[in-house]
Structure formats: structure tokens, C-alpha cells
Scaffold this motif. Structure first.
Motif, PDB file in Angstrom:
ATOM      1  N   LEU A 168       2.258  -9.329  -6.547  1.00 30.76           N
ATOM      2  CA  LEU A 168       2.205  -8.311  -5.498  1.00 30.76           C
ATOM      3  C   LEU A 168       0.877  -7.566  -5.498  1.00 30.76           C
ATOM      4  CD1 LEU A 168       5.606  -6.407  -5.037  1.00 30.76           C
ATOM      5  CD2 LEU A 168       4.325  -7.779  -3.403  1.00 30.76           C
ATOM      6  N   TYR A 169       0.352  -7.306  -6.676  1.00 32.49           N
ATOM      7  CA  TYR A 169      -0.949  -6.629  -6.783  1.00 32.49           C
ATOM      8  C   TYR A 169      -2.020  -7.415  -6.039  1.00 32.49           C
ATOM      9  CZ  TYR A 169      -5.197  -4.753  -9.016  1.00 32.49           C
ATOM     10  OH  TYR A 169      -6.434  -4.198  -9.255  1.00 32.49           O
ATOM     11  N   ALA A 221       6.795  -8.398  -0.113  1.00 33.38           N
ATOM     12  CA  ALA A 221       7.379  -7.957  -1.383  1.00 33.38           C
ATOM     13  C   ALA A 221       8.816  -8.426  -1.590  1.00 33.38           C
ATOM     14  CB  ALA A 221       7.310  -6.430  -1.475  1.00 33.38           C
ATOM     15  N   ARG A 267      -0.912   4.389  -5.173  1.00 33.46           N
ATOM     16  CA  ARG A 267       0.348   4.354  -4.419  1.00 33.46           C
ATOM     17  C   ARG A 267       0.383   5.390  -3.304  1.00 33.46           C
ATOM     18  NH1 ARG A 267       4.202   1.388  -7.199  1.00 33.46           N
ATOM     19  NH2 ARG A 267       3.400   0.569  -9.151  1.00 33.46           N
ATOM     20  N   LEU A 270       3.494  -5.173  -9.393  1.00 36.92           N
ATOM     21  CA  LEU A 270       2.297  -4.528  -8.845  1.00 36.92           C
ATOM     22  C   LEU A 270       1.241  -4.247  -9.914  1.00 36.92           C
ATOM     23  CD1 LEU A 270       3.968  -2.032  -6.350  1.00 36.92           C
ATOM     24  CD2 LEU A 270       2.426  -3.908  -5.750  1.00 36.92           C
ATOM     25  N   TYR A 289      -1.495  -7.299  -2.208  1.00 36.51           N
ATOM     26  CA  TYR A 289      -1.897  -6.009  -1.642  1.00 36.51           C
ATOM     27  C   TYR A 289      -3.418  -5.892  -1.583  1.00 36.51           C
ATOM     28  CZ  TYR A 289       2.781  -3.833  -1.842  1.00 36.51           C
ATOM     29  OH  TYR A 289       4.091  -3.509  -1.646  1.00 36.51           O
TER      30      TYR A 289
END
Length: 201
Positions: A45-46, A87, A66, A39, A49
Motif C-alpha cells: 500500500l505504501y 486498499a 496521514r 502502509l 500511495y
């Protein structure tokens, strides 16, 4: 070599047990730590998102907020499903890589530290699953103190996870972390002896 799955509900004390097992010599694969790495800005993942939620989930320094993401996920089951579907494959890929690395290094005991071990289906990767649990009232109090949640928010976080009784049925061994720390660590010591001296290599 043995692979143990370690899981537990939110604020159950799983991280305390995991840290103690590491002190005793276990090789820990921490799913939350892996997720945290993925993240970081620029990581897979970052980017996923950010594309999905937009810039509303970013702090002023570009890091993910978060708390905002948590509220989005826990208020909308569809968003929770999206996050899991996005994820889990990335985290599982990294877990498998680390398992292979530890196997190559001939580590004797590998612990998969995964909060959602049963929910993700990763319990199948372990020879035995150990559940750390605490009474729900204690979980709530710990969560409120640790994260600053109100009682309702803490209860909602706990309710969003698989029921404790279901996890108990699926687990091979239990650690009750409702009492004192020495009591919890004595339970870990007994399991450590079982896992490392039962003749299974």
C-alpha cells in the motif's frame, strides 16, 4: 466457531469495545491495524500511495503523512474511490488469511473489527454484525478532542461515512456508546454471553 463483524462510525467507541472483547477472550482481526502494516515503507500500500500521490505525502523520515492523505481523500471523492479500490483487496486478502489461521487454531469467537464493514461489503464474511454508535454531537466532540480537528472538519469526516440510521438497519445488534463506559461494557457483556452460550459452535 463464530465470526462477528464489529463496526462503528468514526469516534464512536468501536476500538474500546474491541479491546474489551479481546480481554474477554475474542480473537480480533483489526482492519485498521492491517492497513497500518501494509502502509509501512516498502509494503504494497505504501508503494501504491507513493506512486499515485507523489512525494508530497511523505514526512521527512519517509513515512506517510496521514494528515495530508486524509485531507486529499476527504476533499476529493475520486481520490477516496481510488484508495478504496486499491486498499480493500489487499486488506481483505490479509483478513481472510487470518480468519483461516484462527479457524485452524479452533478459536471459538473471531471478531472482524472493520470501520467500513458495510461500505466494503465485508459484512458478508460475518454471521452477525454489531454496530457501536454514539450521538453525532458526541462523535464530533470526541473527534475534535482526539484528532485536533475543527468543528467543520470533524463534521465532514462524519458526513463522509454511511449514515448512522442506515447502519442501524443493517446491523444485527447495537451498542449505544453515548453514555458512560460502564454502561457500554454492560451491553458488551450481554452480547458476549449471547455469542458464546447460545449453542452455536
Amino acid at each position: 466457531m463464530k465470526i462477528i463483524g464489529l463496526t462503528g462510525g468514526i469516534a464512536s467507541g468501536k476500538s474500546t469495545v474491541s479491546a474489551y472483547l479481546q480481554e474477554k477472550g475474542a480473537s480480533i482481526i483489526d482492519a485498521d491495524a492491517i492497513a497500518h502494516e501494509l502502509l509501512a515503507p516498502g509494503k504494497p500500500l505504501y508503494e501504491a500511495y507513493r506512486q499515485h500521490f507523489g512525494d508530497k505525502i511523505l514526512l521527512s523520515d519517509g513515512q506517510l503523512d496521514r494528515r495530508v492523505i486524509g485531507k486529499l481523500v476527504f476533499s476529493d471523492p475520486a481520490e477516496r474511490e481510488w484508495i478504496d479500490a486499491t486498499a480493500h483487496p489487499l486488506i481483505q486478502h490479509e483478513i481472510c488469511q487470518r480468519v483461516r489461521q484462527y479457524q485452524a487454531e479452533k478459536k471459538s469467537l473471531i471478531v472482524l473489527d472493520v470501520p467500513l464493514l458495510f461500505e466494503s461489503g465485508w459484512d458478508k464474511m460475518a454471521e452477525k454484525v454489531c454496530l457501536v454508535y454514539a450521538e453525532e454531537k458526541i462523535q464530533q466532540e470526541r473527534l475534535m478532542k482526539r484528532n485536533g480537528y475543527g468543528r467543520e472538519e470533524a463534521a465532514a469526516r462524519i458526513a463522509a461515512q454511511m449514515p448512522l440510521e442506515e447502519k442501524k438497519k443493517r446491523a444485527d445488534c447495537l451498542i449505544d456508546n453515548s453514555g458512560s463506559l460502564p454502561s457500554t461494557l454492560r451491553q458488551v457483556d450481554r452480547l458476549w454471553k449471547e455469542w458464546t452460550h447460545d449453542g452455536v459452535s
